[in-house]
Design a protein around this motif. Sequence first.
Motif, PDB file in Angstrom:
ATOM      1  N   SER A   1      -3.432 -10.926  -2.410  1.00  0.00           N
ATOM      2  CA  SER A   1      -3.175 -10.597  -1.537  1.00  0.00           C
ATOM      3  C   SER A   1      -2.843  -8.935  -1.498  1.00  0.00           C
ATOM      4  O   SER A   1      -2.184  -8.700  -3.094  1.00  0.00           O
ATOM      5  CB  SER A   1      -1.627 -11.746  -0.583  1.00  0.00           C
ATOM      6  OG  SER A   1      -1.051 -11.792  -1.891  1.00  0.00           O
TER       7      SER A   1
ATOM      8  N   ASP B   1       0.502  -8.746  -1.554  1.00  0.00           N
ATOM      9  CA  ASP B   1       1.504  -9.015  -1.319  1.00  0.00           C
ATOM     10  C   ASP B   1       2.444  -9.696  -2.472  1.00  0.00           C
ATOM     11  O   ASP B   1       3.003  -9.559  -2.860  1.00  0.00           O
ATOM     12  CB  ASP B   1       2.476  -9.853  -0.625  1.00  0.00           C
ATOM     13  CG  ASP B   1       2.896  -9.327   1.472  1.00  0.00           C
ATOM     14  OD1 ASP B   1       2.787  -7.453   0.848  1.00  0.00           O
ATOM     15  OD2 ASP B   1       2.782  -9.748   2.280  1.00  0.00           O
TER      16      ASP B   1
ATOM     17  N   ASN C   1       2.682  -8.353  -5.567  1.00  0.00           N
ATOM     18  CA  ASN C   1       3.946  -8.250  -6.511  1.00  0.00           C
ATOM     19  C   ASN C   1       4.666  -7.403  -5.337  1.00  0.00           C
ATOM     20  O   ASN C   1       5.987  -7.571  -5.901  1.00  0.00           O
ATOM     21  CB  ASN C   1       4.093  -7.122  -7.310  1.00  0.00           C
ATOM     22  CG  ASN C   1       2.731  -7.273  -7.992  1.00  0.00           C
ATOM     23  OD1 ASN C   1       2.286  -8.399  -8.914  1.00  0.00           O
ATOM     24  ND2 ASN C   1       1.794  -6.215  -8.180  1.00  0.00           N
ATOM     25  N   THR C   2       5.172  -7.738  -4.717  1.00  0.00           N
ATOM     26  CA  THR C   2       6.561  -8.263  -3.777  1.00  0.00           C
ATOM     27  C   THR C   2       7.651  -9.470  -3.700  1.00  0.00           C
ATOM     28  O   THR C   2       7.267 -10.418  -3.930  1.00  0.00           O
ATOM     29  CB  THR C   2       5.539  -8.292  -2.049  1.00  0.00           C
ATOM     30  OG1 THR C   2       5.602  -9.431  -2.142  1.00  0.00           O
ATOM     31  CG2 THR C   2       5.102  -7.065  -1.692  1.00  0.00           C
ATOM     32  N   PRO C   3       8.617  -9.606  -3.428  1.00  0.00           N
ATOM     33  CA  PRO C   3       9.717 -10.485  -3.230  1.00  0.00           C
ATOM     34  C   PRO C   3       9.770 -11.586  -2.993  1.00  0.00           C
ATOM     35  O   PRO C   3       9.518 -13.079  -3.507  1.00  0.00           O
ATOM     36  CB  PRO C   3      11.230  -9.674  -3.029  1.00  0.00           C
ATOM     37  CG  PRO C   3      10.784  -7.863  -3.199  1.00  0.00           C
ATOM     38  CD  PRO C   3       9.075  -8.251  -2.738  1.00  0.00           C
ATOM     39  N   TRP C   4       8.830 -11.585  -1.079  1.00  0.00           N
ATOM     40  CA  TRP C   4       8.593 -12.302  -0.433  1.00  0.00           C
ATOM     41  C   TRP C   4       7.003 -13.469  -1.033  1.00  0.00           C
ATOM     42  O   TRP C   4       7.388 -14.424  -0.855  1.00  0.00           O
ATOM     43  CB  TRP C   4       8.476 -11.816   1.192  1.00  0.00           C
ATOM     44  CG  TRP C   4       7.670 -10.459   1.076  1.00  0.00           C
ATOM     45  CD1 TRP C   4       5.761 -11.033   1.134  1.00  0.00           C
ATOM     46  CD2 TRP C   4       8.342  -9.845   1.239  1.00  0.00           C
ATOM     47  NE1 TRP C   4       5.874  -9.549   1.098  1.00  0.00           N
ATOM     48  CE2 TRP C   4       6.736  -9.133   1.813  1.00  0.00           C
ATOM     49  CE3 TRP C   4       9.035  -9.193   1.079  1.00  0.00           C
ATOM     50  CZ2 TRP C   4       6.762  -7.426   1.227  1.00  0.00           C
ATOM     51  CZ3 TRP C   4       9.519  -7.724   1.010  1.00  0.00           C
ATOM     52  CH2 TRP C   4       7.932  -6.584   1.588  1.00  0.00           C
ATOM     53  N   ARG C   5       6.822 -12.407  -1.688  1.00  0.00           N
ATOM     54  CA  ARG C   5       5.469 -13.651  -2.799  1.00  0.00           C
ATOM     55  C   ARG C   5       6.161 -14.246  -3.543  1.00  0.00           C
ATOM     56  O   ARG C   5       5.574 -15.395  -3.902  1.00  0.00           O
ATOM     57  CB  ARG C   5       4.215 -12.850  -2.827  1.00  0.00           C
ATOM     58  CG  ARG C   5       3.052 -13.201  -3.489  1.00  0.00           C
ATOM     59  CD  ARG C   5       2.852 -14.547  -4.261  1.00  0.00           C
ATOM     60  NE  ARG C   5       2.588 -13.927  -5.425  1.00  0.00           N
ATOM     61  CZ  ARG C   5       2.393 -14.150  -6.629  1.00  0.00           C
ATOM     62  NH1 ARG C   5       2.530 -15.634  -6.981  1.00  0.00           N
ATOM     63  NH2 ARG C   5       2.651 -13.672  -7.851  1.00  0.00           N
ATOM     64  N   HIS C   6       7.092 -13.639  -4.459  1.00  0.00           N
ATOM     65  CA  HIS C   6       7.471 -14.363  -5.526  1.00  0.00           C
ATOM     66  C   HIS C   6       8.744 -15.767  -5.009  1.00  0.00           C
ATOM     67  O   HIS C   6       8.951 -16.462  -5.092  1.00  0.00           O
ATOM     68  CB  HIS C   6       8.580 -13.325  -6.403  1.00  0.00           C
ATOM     69  CG  HIS C   6       6.629 -12.796  -7.350  1.00  0.00           C
ATOM     70  ND1 HIS C   6       5.991 -13.139  -8.131  1.00  0.00           N
ATOM     71  CD2 HIS C   6       6.941 -11.377  -7.026  1.00  0.00           C
ATOM     72  CE1 HIS C   6       5.123 -12.421  -8.729  1.00  0.00           C
ATOM     73  NE2 HIS C   6       5.939 -11.316  -8.085  1.00  0.00           N
TER      74      HIS C   6
ATOM     75  N   LEU D   1      -0.402  -8.706   3.724  1.00  0.00           N
ATOM     76  CA  LEU D   1       0.557  -7.086   4.104  1.00  0.00           C
ATOM     77  C   LEU D   1       1.668  -7.716   4.844  1.00  0.00           C
ATOM     78  O   LEU D   1       1.329  -7.827   6.046  1.00  0.00           O
ATOM     79  CB  LEU D   1      -0.342  -6.467   3.863  1.00  0.00           C
ATOM     80  CG  LEU D   1       0.737  -4.606   3.753  1.00  0.00           C
ATOM     81  CD1 LEU D   1       1.347  -4.370   2.518  1.00  0.00           C
ATOM     82  CD2 LEU D   1      -0.455  -4.033   4.622  1.00  0.00           C
ATOM     83  N   PHE D   2       3.020  -7.245   4.383  1.00  0.00           N
ATOM     84  CA  PHE D   2       4.331  -8.037   4.883  1.00  0.00           C
ATOM     85  C   PHE D   2       4.133  -9.617   5.646  1.00  0.00           C
ATOM     86  O   PHE D   2       4.226  -9.345   6.858  1.00  0.00           O
ATOM     87  CB  PHE D   2       4.383  -6.979   5.688  1.00  0.00           C
ATOM     88  CG  PHE D   2       4.412  -5.369   5.271  1.00  0.00           C
ATOM     89  CD1 PHE D   2       5.512  -5.096   4.931  1.00  0.00           C
ATOM     90  CD2 PHE D   2       3.086  -4.550   6.082  1.00  0.00           C
ATOM     91  CE1 PHE D   2       6.076  -4.241   4.364  1.00  0.00           C
ATOM     92  CE2 PHE D   2       3.968  -3.471   5.418  1.00  0.00           C
ATOM     93  CZ  PHE D   2       4.428  -3.028   4.666  1.00  0.00           C
ATOM     94  N   THR D   3       3.725 -10.386   4.525  1.00  0.00           N
ATOM     95  CA  THR D   3       3.009 -11.826   5.202  1.00  0.00           C
ATOM     96  C   THR D   3       4.226 -11.958   5.944  1.00  0.00           C
ATOM     97  O   THR D   3       4.165 -12.978   7.153  1.00  0.00           O
ATOM     98  CB  THR D   3       2.570 -12.074   4.230  1.00  0.00           C
ATOM     99  OG1 THR D   3       1.652 -12.269   3.270  1.00  0.00           O
ATOM    100  CG2 THR D   3       2.553 -13.788   4.828  1.00  0.00           C
TER     101      THR D   3
END
Length: 211
Positions: free
Chosen positions: A177, A179, A181-186, A119-121
């Motif tokens: 994780s 994260d 579906n977050t932009p920073w994962r993609h 989360l918030f990686t």
Amino acid sequence: MTQGDEYARQSLFTESGYFEPQDAGAGLPDPEDRLAYDDDRAARWHGGLDFGLLVLRIVLGGALGAHGLQKVFGLFSGPGIAEFARILAAHGYTSQTTALSWVAGITEIVAGGLLVLGLFTPAAAGALLAITANVVYLEYRAGFFLDGNATGSGFEYHLVLGGIALALLFTGPGRISLDVNTPWRHRPVPFGFVGFVLAAGAMAIVLSLFR
């Protein structure tokens, strides 16, 4: 588009999501189609990669989170805040060592927990990178290898942890994780650069203000 071109477009990637070269006569997809394939491949499950990133997150977040519990609460035979403040003073910190002890310990606990959860990686990995890089800076004069028979000095352990944090900044947390579906994962690379810059800035601030 002819039937042969359509067949070539569909067969560029195997079911595993990886490129396989085609016959020389096969048609290539348009740029828009290639972009669509890349996005689809990024969304696919990759069990080995995602599990490996989970292991790295647990190792780094768990290890430094436990160090934070040692600093703040004295758990696991840890020093506690007062003793850790004394250790910081022995390493050349001249002001606000108690406050800095709280900041370091809480950062390790929170960032370590977030990293385990994925989360918030970028923020979590950047915070742990700043802490481990600071320790490497303080310990490099003591040599690379840990001296288990004497002072325990040496920066090899924190160098490994810092390397894991740096890697996770640019790989992202993987699909296992929060994260996911977050932009920073993609799109981990640009967020990784931001996290790296923030980590470097935090380290510079601590070294300039408290030493």
